[in-house]
Design an enzyme around this catalytic site. Sequence first.
Site, PDB file in Angstrom:
ATOM      1  N   CYS A  43      14.117   5.209  10.465  1.00 49.43           N
ATOM      2  CA  CYS A  43      14.673   6.522  10.159  1.00 49.43           C
ATOM      3  C   CYS A  43      16.188   6.471  10.249  1.00 49.43           C
ATOM      4  CB  CYS A  43      14.150   7.569  11.137  1.00 49.43           C
ATOM      5  SG  CYS A  43      12.381   7.822  11.036  1.00 49.43           S
ATOM      6  N   LYS A 103       7.912  -0.441  15.920  1.00 46.65           N
ATOM      7  CA  LYS A 103       7.474  -0.835  14.575  1.00 46.65           C
ATOM      8  C   LYS A 103       8.678  -1.348  13.795  1.00 46.65           C
ATOM      9  CE  LYS A 103       4.550   0.805  10.781  1.00 46.65           C
ATOM     10  NZ  LYS A 103       3.710   1.925  10.316  1.00 46.65           N
ATOM     11  N   THR A 160      -3.102   0.958   3.612  1.00 51.44           N
ATOM     12  CA  THR A 160      -3.322   1.386   2.226  1.00 51.44           C
ATOM     13  C   THR A 160      -4.780   1.289   1.804  1.00 51.44           C
ATOM     14  OG1 THR A 160      -1.061   0.719   1.679  1.00 51.44           O
ATOM     15  CG2 THR A 160      -2.582   0.984  -0.156  1.00 51.44           C
TER      16      THR A 160
END
Length: 313
Positions: free
Chosen positions: A138, A173, A274
């Site tokens: 971010c 992460k 995904t």
Amino acid sequence: MTRESGGSGPDLSTQVGPLELQNPILTASGTFGYGLEFAERADLHRLGGLVTKGLSLEPLAGNPPVRIAETRGGMLNSIGLQNIGVDRFLDDVLPGLVGLPPKVIVNLFGYDQDDYVRLAERVDPHAGVAAVELNVSCPNVSKGGIEFGHDPEILCGLVRRVRSATGKPVVVKLSPNVTEPAALGQAASAGGADILSAVNTFVGMAIDTNARRPVLSTVRGGLSGPAIKPLALRIVWDVAREVDLPVIGIGGVETVDDVLEFLLAGASAVQVGTALFRDPRTAERLVDGLRDRLQTEGVASVRSLVGAAARQE
């Protein structure tokens, strides 16, 4: 040591730093909602862990459409971290997850260090949360927009502050969009992280050739899916060898062979992402498939596979 399937079959349990999981299959943040949404579509009891959609201090609406695009071998997303906010999650969602076998790992993100600290403090009293995972991809608004996960010094400082704000295990992460992901892993370790997850999505884009414009409203998005697996696997290999922390592998996990590759490269567990969009039961199918493979090959424990490929050098 427990056996996820019971009986005398292969032991699927794995140790990831302070966390003991009943098996090495987790769901990745942003691909399985907050967990409860999938209770009627998948057996949550079968998972090793569940990583929530990223949570911020306040609810976010995310980016305008188009914000998901299928690509060859993967998917681009620019959801914009849409979420219900940490307080609503803790009040309305977490109680429904408490008592389930999978460990609940809460993904957190903010726009300055104070955001992360306040989030960690709010989560800390809740026994139903096993760990926090920091999304450091971010923009750090107090540092000119550079991502937390792109600067070792900034990352180390962020992790150190979160570490002081919570007694829960801290997972960082890692972003793959850097020259040396392992260097960022070392910075996270120096800040007090317990576990690394690798990797977040790769920055990519797609263009609508008929409309002559980018497909995504934000132009760029995060690429995930099978296309990134060889890249993610290489990063896990490097990080596992260069950083003295356990690693959770992420990137294109769809098959038992994918799981085995990440384990052999040094990951102690994997996150499935995904693939869940196509089949919400992918994670539990992988649990069954992994057990069957280990049974067939006479492997007694998942833990014996972690980093085994590196030991062959």
